[in-house]
Design an enzyme around this catalytic site. Sequence first.
Site: not given
Length: 343
Positions: A127, A152, A156
């Site tokens: 991302s 989150y 990544k």
Amino acid sequence: MANKILVTGGAGYIGSHTSIVLQEAGFEVHIIDNLSNSDAAVMDRIAEITGKIPGFTQLDLCNSEDLHAFFDKHPDIAGVIHFAAHKSVNESSTYPLKYYHNNLTGTINLLQAMQRANCHNLVFSSSCTVYGQPDQLPVSEDAPLKKAFSPYGNTKRMCEEIIHDQAEADSLQAVALRYFNPIGAHHSARIGELPVGIPNNLVPYLTQTAAGKRDSLKVFGQDYDTHDGTGIRDYIHVVDLAEAHLKAISRLLEQKNKEAFEVFNLGTGTGYSVLDIIKTFEKVSGVRVTHEITDRRAGDIEKVWADPAKANRELGWKARFGLDDMLRSAWAWEQSLASRNDS
Ligand code: UDP
């Protein structure tokens, strides 16, 4: 050439669109998914669209024994596209350990199982959150990584680092694809994003408001340093994103990658504000969207858009769809959900 691809999290939003594109390109797809945020009925939708039902095993990547058994049963997997992860930014701030445990353990278990099974090709779903608020726009792959605003986002970046280290140390060949803001749905309106509960993301919230499921869309802040004061993102059609995964896995299988670990930005290169999105949606749908300006949302960055030149050049990939197409398809999907609920 061996052509069986394992898609982890293939029942989810981007995974299901990618599975379709892979099948249409002649690959055999096997999906593993724990169905924590998706539905096995997606397999039937994929079959309706492509004429072929993908292989499916309900499996949690955190269970390494099941994963090893899976690879033992499927020794012919040529490559893996790894989507399976928890993905709610908000929830990750409330339950960080749930996110670190699931996303990191799942990835490490997958890498161990691939090593044991002599499977060397991996595409990882990453991302643009790994860039934080970049110092320069558009953002290219050599921009420095910054601490993400959410657990989150950190998962990544950490998974990228784990995969990178493993690719340096072993025979793993890996590509990380850094997505900007995926929106839209397959043109058939048979699959799309299925947010559970109240959506966090702009476009599902907007289409639900237009459909009357929500009273009013909140525009988070109008005091940003942008042309109309609202936040800017690089929105990309999910089908374009799916096609980039096909290019990436093919690059690995054809051994055209230049390094053991490569990263590519996937965006259109154009940024749109929240008000641009609302206006364009109203234009393509003919439906007015009730909205109100509220305070900024904690953790939001002001603006980001991609420099997709490396993906254009190296993957031979370019986003085909513009904002009108993205929002039209998102609306068609919302309407198809409404008609299913009515029937
Ligand atoms: N946004 C908004 N209202 C919403 C959801 C999002 O104004 O209900 C804004 C958000 O502040 C950002 C943009 O829409 O500027 C995209 O947000 P989203 O959550 O879809 O993606 P993000 O880039 O934050 O991951």
